[in-house]
Write a protein that holds these residues in place. Sequence first.
Motif, PDB file in Angstrom:
ATOM      1  N   THR A   1       0.612  -1.174  -0.151  1.00 53.24           N
ATOM      2  CA  THR A   1      -0.002   0.028  -0.035  1.00 53.24           C
ATOM      3  C   THR A   1       0.859   1.244   0.027  1.00 53.24           C
ATOM      4  O   THR A   1       0.539   2.237  -0.767  1.00 53.24           O
ATOM      5  CB  THR A   1      -0.980   0.007   1.313  1.00 53.24           C
ATOM      6  OG1 THR A   1      -1.566  -1.256   1.313  1.00 53.24           O
ATOM      7  CG2 THR A   1      -1.858   1.239   1.328  1.00 53.24           C
ATOM      8  N   LEU A   2       1.800   1.089   0.710  1.00 55.34           N
ATOM      9  CA  LEU A   2       2.845   2.280   0.810  1.00 55.34           C
ATOM     10  C   LEU A   2       3.253   2.749  -0.717  1.00 55.34           C
ATOM     11  O   LEU A   2       3.201   3.846  -1.065  1.00 55.34           O
ATOM     12  CB  LEU A   2       4.015   2.062   1.554  1.00 55.34           C
ATOM     13  CG  LEU A   2       3.692   1.874   3.028  1.00 55.34           C
ATOM     14  CD1 LEU A   2       5.192   1.252   3.782  1.00 55.34           C
ATOM     15  CD2 LEU A   2       3.456   2.954   3.769  1.00 55.34           C
ATOM     16  N   TRP A   3       3.674   1.731  -1.355  1.00 56.70           N
ATOM     17  CA  TRP A   3       4.301   2.038  -2.679  1.00 56.70           C
ATOM     18  C   TRP A   3       3.045   2.291  -3.720  1.00 56.70           C
ATOM     19  O   TRP A   3       3.387   3.089  -4.562  1.00 56.70           O
ATOM     20  CB  TRP A   3       4.825   0.827  -3.359  1.00 56.70           C
ATOM     21  CG  TRP A   3       6.431   0.788  -2.494  1.00 56.70           C
ATOM     22  CD1 TRP A   3       7.377   1.607  -2.537  1.00 56.70           C
ATOM     23  CD2 TRP A   3       6.531  -0.335  -1.688  1.00 56.70           C
ATOM     24  NE1 TRP A   3       8.462   0.994  -1.853  1.00 56.70           N
ATOM     25  CE2 TRP A   3       8.239  -0.048  -1.175  1.00 56.70           C
ATOM     26  CE3 TRP A   3       5.990  -1.536  -1.234  1.00 56.70           C
ATOM     27  CZ2 TRP A   3       8.597  -0.928  -0.421  1.00 56.70           C
ATOM     28  CZ3 TRP A   3       6.646  -2.522  -0.340  1.00 56.70           C
ATOM     29  CH2 TRP A   3       8.034  -2.032   0.101  1.00 56.70           C
ATOM     30  N   ASP A   4       2.015   1.877  -3.634  1.00 54.70           N
ATOM     31  CA  ASP A   4       0.970   2.097  -4.572  1.00 54.70           C
ATOM     32  C   ASP A   4       0.694   3.691  -4.593  1.00 54.70           C
ATOM     33  O   ASP A   4       0.544   4.445  -5.587  1.00 54.70           O
ATOM     34  CB  ASP A   4      -0.455   1.386  -4.165  1.00 54.70           C
ATOM     35  CG  ASP A   4      -0.202   0.006  -4.479  1.00 54.70           C
ATOM     36  OD1 ASP A   4       0.567  -0.451  -5.290  1.00 54.70           O
ATOM     37  OD2 ASP A   4      -1.153  -0.947  -3.883  1.00 54.70           O
ATOM     38  N   ILE A   5       0.551   4.153  -3.211  1.00 59.13           N
ATOM     39  CA  ILE A   5       0.420   5.556  -2.955  1.00 59.13           C
ATOM     40  C   ILE A   5       1.471   6.400  -3.381  1.00 59.13           C
ATOM     41  O   ILE A   5       1.190   7.497  -4.209  1.00 59.13           O
ATOM     42  CB  ILE A   5      -0.006   5.944  -1.482  1.00 59.13           C
ATOM     43  CG1 ILE A   5      -1.223   5.249  -0.905  1.00 59.13           C
ATOM     44  CG2 ILE A   5      -0.069   7.338  -1.349  1.00 59.13           C
ATOM     45  CD1 ILE A   5      -1.350   5.219   0.332  1.00 59.13           C
TER      46      ILE A   5
ATOM     47  N   LEU B   1       3.527   5.706  -5.819  1.00 59.57           N
ATOM     48  CA  LEU B   1       3.756   5.545  -7.215  1.00 59.57           C
ATOM     49  C   LEU B   1       2.851   6.455  -7.930  1.00 59.57           C
ATOM     50  O   LEU B   1       3.105   7.100  -8.982  1.00 59.57           O
ATOM     51  CB  LEU B   1       3.840   4.409  -7.674  1.00 59.57           C
ATOM     52  CG  LEU B   1       4.928   3.367  -6.851  1.00 59.57           C
ATOM     53  CD1 LEU B   1       5.147   1.788  -7.574  1.00 59.57           C
ATOM     54  CD2 LEU B   1       6.247   3.923  -7.942  1.00 59.57           C
ATOM     55  N   ALA B   2       1.645   6.602  -7.462  1.00 60.84           N
ATOM     56  CA  ALA B   2       0.527   7.353  -8.093  1.00 60.84           C
ATOM     57  C   ALA B   2       0.928   8.953  -7.923  1.00 60.84           C
ATOM     58  O   ALA B   2       0.756   9.663  -8.784  1.00 60.84           O
ATOM     59  CB  ALA B   2      -0.664   6.937  -7.341  1.00 60.84           C
ATOM     60  N   ASP B   3       1.343   9.391  -6.803  1.00 63.75           N
ATOM     61  CA  ASP B   3       1.818  10.618  -6.445  1.00 63.75           C
ATOM     62  C   ASP B   3       2.960  10.957  -7.339  1.00 63.75           C
ATOM     63  O   ASP B   3       3.071  11.888  -8.001  1.00 63.75           O
ATOM     64  CB  ASP B   3       2.263  10.675  -5.214  1.00 63.75           C
ATOM     65  CG  ASP B   3       1.265  10.569  -4.019  1.00 63.75           C
ATOM     66  OD1 ASP B   3       0.166  10.869  -4.524  1.00 63.75           O
ATOM     67  OD2 ASP B   3       1.651  10.754  -2.751  1.00 63.75           O
TER      68      ASP B   3
ATOM     69  N   ARG C   1       3.311  13.825 -10.816  1.00 59.57           N
ATOM     70  CA  ARG C   1       3.995  14.846 -10.430  1.00 59.57           C
ATOM     71  C   ARG C   1       5.098  14.841 -11.827  1.00 59.57           C
ATOM     72  O   ARG C   1       5.513  16.000 -12.293  1.00 59.57           O
ATOM     73  CB  ARG C   1       4.864  14.784  -9.352  1.00 59.57           C
ATOM     74  CG  ARG C   1       4.160  14.962  -8.291  1.00 59.57           C
ATOM     75  CD  ARG C   1       5.134  15.144  -6.881  1.00 59.57           C
ATOM     76  NE  ARG C   1       6.322  15.996  -6.583  1.00 59.57           N
ATOM     77  CZ  ARG C   1       6.769  16.230  -5.577  1.00 59.57           C
ATOM     78  NH1 ARG C   1       6.771  15.586  -4.699  1.00 59.57           N
ATOM     79  NH2 ARG C   1       7.946  17.371  -5.796  1.00 59.57           N
ATOM     80  N   SER C   2       5.562  13.748 -12.254  1.00 63.63           N
ATOM     81  CA  SER C   2       6.369  13.549 -13.324  1.00 63.63           C
ATOM     82  C   SER C   2       6.229  12.372 -14.269  1.00 63.63           C
ATOM     83  O   SER C   2       6.609  11.113 -13.580  1.00 63.63           O
ATOM     84  CB  SER C   2       7.723  13.871 -13.012  1.00 63.63           C
ATOM     85  OG  SER C   2       8.765  13.555 -13.870  1.00 63.63           O
ATOM     86  N   LEU C   3       5.669  12.238 -15.389  1.00 68.63           N
ATOM     87  CA  LEU C   3       5.498  11.050 -16.238  1.00 68.63           C
ATOM     88  C   LEU C   3       6.933  10.471 -16.245  1.00 68.63           C
ATOM     89  O   LEU C   3       6.942   9.283 -16.511  1.00 68.63           O
ATOM     90  CB  LEU C   3       4.705  11.225 -17.394  1.00 68.63           C
ATOM     91  CG  LEU C   3       4.550  10.089 -18.178  1.00 68.63           C
ATOM     92  CD1 LEU C   3       3.591   8.834 -17.403  1.00 68.63           C
ATOM     93  CD2 LEU C   3       3.648  10.582 -19.350  1.00 68.63           C
TER      94      LEU C   3
ATOM     95  N   ALA D   1      16.389  13.306  -8.850  1.00 68.63           N
ATOM     96  CA  ALA D   1      16.397  14.130  -7.602  1.00 68.63           C
ATOM     97  C   ALA D   1      14.994  13.935  -7.128  1.00 68.63           C
ATOM     98  O   ALA D   1      14.813  13.683  -5.831  1.00 68.63           O
ATOM     99  CB  ALA D   1      16.651  15.530  -7.691  1.00 68.63           C
ATOM    100  N   LEU D   2      13.883  13.742  -8.064  1.00 72.74           N
ATOM    101  CA  LEU D   2      12.765  13.701  -7.435  1.00 72.74           C
ATOM    102  C   LEU D   2      12.418  12.394  -6.781  1.00 72.74           C
ATOM    103  O   LEU D   2      11.574  12.032  -5.694  1.00 72.74           O
ATOM    104  CB  LEU D   2      11.651  13.811  -8.784  1.00 72.74           C
ATOM    105  CG  LEU D   2      10.106  13.947  -8.463  1.00 72.74           C
ATOM    106  CD1 LEU D   2       9.718  14.830  -7.312  1.00 72.74           C
ATOM    107  CD2 LEU D   2       9.333  13.907  -9.617  1.00 72.74           C
ATOM    108  N   LEU D   3      12.820  11.244  -7.304  1.00 72.67           N
ATOM    109  CA  LEU D   3      12.822   9.876  -6.898  1.00 72.67           C
ATOM    110  C   LEU D   3      13.480  10.109  -5.374  1.00 72.67           C
ATOM    111  O   LEU D   3      12.855   9.295  -4.503  1.00 72.67           O
ATOM    112  CB  LEU D   3      13.602   8.969  -7.620  1.00 72.67           C
ATOM    113  CG  LEU D   3      13.125   8.593  -9.113  1.00 72.67           C
ATOM    114  CD1 LEU D   3      13.861   7.557  -9.672  1.00 72.67           C
ATOM    115  CD2 LEU D   3      11.593   8.172  -9.119  1.00 72.67           C
ATOM    116  N   HIS D   4      14.598  10.537  -5.163  1.00 72.97           N
ATOM    117  CA  HIS D   4      15.153  10.745  -3.971  1.00 72.97           C
ATOM    118  C   HIS D   4      14.432  11.472  -3.078  1.00 72.97           C
ATOM    119  O   HIS D   4      14.311  11.179  -1.688  1.00 72.97           O
ATOM    120  CB  HIS D   4      16.678  11.475  -4.142  1.00 72.97           C
ATOM    121  CG  HIS D   4      17.351  11.869  -2.881  1.00 72.97           C
ATOM    122  ND1 HIS D   4      18.396  10.828  -2.427  1.00 72.97           N
ATOM    123  CD2 HIS D   4      17.592  12.731  -2.129  1.00 72.97           C
ATOM    124  CE1 HIS D   4      18.881  11.321  -1.324  1.00 72.97           C
ATOM    125  NE2 HIS D   4      18.237  12.509  -1.235  1.00 72.97           N
TER     126      HIS D   4
END
Length: 808
Positions: free
Chosen positions: A411-415, A417-419, A423-425, A473-476
């Motif tokens: 559930t943590l990752w589902d939320i 990854l959607a965010d 923010r950035s395709l 940097a966004l992933l970080h």
Amino acid sequence: MTTEAGDEADFFISYAKDDGRRWAEWIAWTLEEAGLTTILQAWDFVPGSSFINEMHQASASARRTIALLSRNYIASDFAAVEWQAAYREDPLGASQKLLVARIEECTRPGLLGSIVSFDLFGVGEEEAKRTLLRSVRADRSSRMKPSQAPTFPSRRDSHSTRPDFPFARRQAWNIPPRNAHHLDRISISGGLSALFEAEPGTAIATLIGIGGAGKSEAAAEWVHANREGYAVCWWVDGRSQTTVTQGLVSLLSELGRHPQEDEGSDAILEAPSVLSEVGDWIVLFDGADDPDVIRNTLSTFSAIESTVRSHVIVTSRNSTVGGFGKMIPVHVWNDLEALAYIGTRGGSSSISGAIGLAGLLGGLPLALDQAASYMLATGIDPAEYAQLFTEHTAEMLRKGAPAANSDPMITLWDISLADLKARSLAASQLINLCAYFSDARIPVDLFRDQHSALPSPLAEVAGDGFEIHEAVALLHEMGLARYSSGSFRLHKLTQAAIRATHARSQSIEELACATPALYLLRTALPSFVIGKSETTGPWRELFPHVMSAVWNMQSTDKSDSHSALLAGQLLSDAGAFAQFSGAHDMARELLSSALELEQERGENGETRAHRLNDLALSLKASQRPREALPLAEEAVALMRKSVGSHDINTATDISTLAKILDDLNDFSRARELLEEAIQITKEALGPRSRPLARRFNDLSLVHLHLGDSQVAFDLIEKSEAMAREILGDEHPEYAAILANMGSIHHALGRSEAARKCLFRSLEILDNISTRHPHSPMVMVEILKLDPSSTDAAIEDVRKRMTILGYAA
């Protein structure tokens, strides 16, 4: 306390100053109100006196000792001296010389576990007083103490000197329940304590870590363990401005302030001053991943000048939030922490199984908690869980209820990854592609240099150095990756969760993510050629990612013919690289897999012949020439049929077959085949070429084995001169030829010439790497020169062989 010589106090109260003084004072006052006498460091040790002497006198002059047990007390060396002095006088407890009172949830280690204790925490003052007095007997004497009775803590009366009851009823409390299996991490709890135990005033701590690292649990646990003295302990959902505002409105309502709903925005401004009027407080903003939201909130909280303890804990995956207050990193568990948790939570006694499971799950606390819950419910052990997780990852990510979290970890990752996608395709495409890589370092240059091999819009972003930096940097920032020094890495469970999402997705783009991962690696990596240094570096860096990408393709996308083609090519080159690195078993497995993929595709021509030849070479290197022989023979037959007997690639496979026959002592047939290969090579490439130098080298060894040492030497001379001219005298392939020349010199009785060639060969390899995979073979030939020699150079070789694990 003042007593006459020879007088004894009823009780010496032993406590840890970090957390026990308020309890000790309350207990001392309560006992003295009941007519008993006490000795207390805070009241009775005279300033300037020797602490050690005072402690000795106190324990000797008191009839009994009360040890106030807490985690800090257990860790205190001075406390151990105090309670052990009482224990030695009454080890069987006949005189109740040592009483143990727990003032927080903690274990009773060692000898303390043999003494029946009583708990004072977790109840109201009156019940705690009754528990205390039931555990002691009355007596009376006089001593110095404050002249006025202190107030009960719920009334903060500055004029009273009676010590507060440490577990007084709070005015506001909504901290989530404790995890009964919580594993304390000193780096976190100690960091919070060091910050919050300073002078009164505002202090802010931010716990930063990836999702599932245990930030929320660690923060809540610290508040539970240190709740003593806080009038307000409040949890706020920090995910958005709305949830923050709602949490603070609820807090104000709990404290008797009732803002209207349309005044919710004022709650942030009002809360800090209201809290300071109530008394010491701590607020936990949990899951505060949006820096703008938490920045506005904390700027208001930190602007208040407060004379009470005003503490804030923020938990976040976003590393930029770490700039608000003192940042405390929350890492995944190491092997020992994971082992301790699984042992207590899951009841496993298998150390290797538990450590293996920890490695599989990347030490992620939430994942291990979920695994332990599943193991406890089903009765399986860590090894069985690991097998289930490997074979059914998508399903197991949803199985098991974590002790401190009602939702499974996926559930943590589902939320998240959607965010991220919102923010950035491009960043979303990047992490989806990297889910098929290894959890090792991924160089950012891989995407920038090969941007044309990527899907759009990631291709356009990767082609711009600044934009690809921003995407990583966004992933970080979102806690989905760790980015530093030009590379980044994902946690293996983040990758597993993404692949699980793809497996249940209806999106063709997501289902096919394995193919662009393979295509990117195939484009970035040159075909591996042994001896070409320009191919070794890239393969060494990206080898783990090739292995993961191919494995994940075979698990999720095997029916895609393009993916299978790319995977077969990568596996073949990976096998050659493993062979070069000395990992013969791995090479054989990789090359076998490449061959299987070719068979599934129905390939029966030149490509299949190459795979057969590579696998035959691997088996030969593993000292399994009989298994290699039919593969090499099939490869030659396929090459003769598909490209003809005079093609240079046919000559390569003929040479492989000849070397295998040489190992099987079929020297005559080996010689015939090598002479054929030499003729084909001369016709195709002329009288001087790198492949021709190899063929002369191979043929020289066959003649050596036939006993034609002089013919062998004439051939190796041609090979050496040609290789030196074409490759130079520092090339590893030249070193191999030079080593063979040394062996032939030795066979001809030319010991000094043999020594010179062999030591020069070893020198070349050592200049490349002191652990070059070909070095042991050269060192074996050196030791054959004179096995009993005590020559310093040969002794050095003998020591190196021992260190490398070879019998010298």
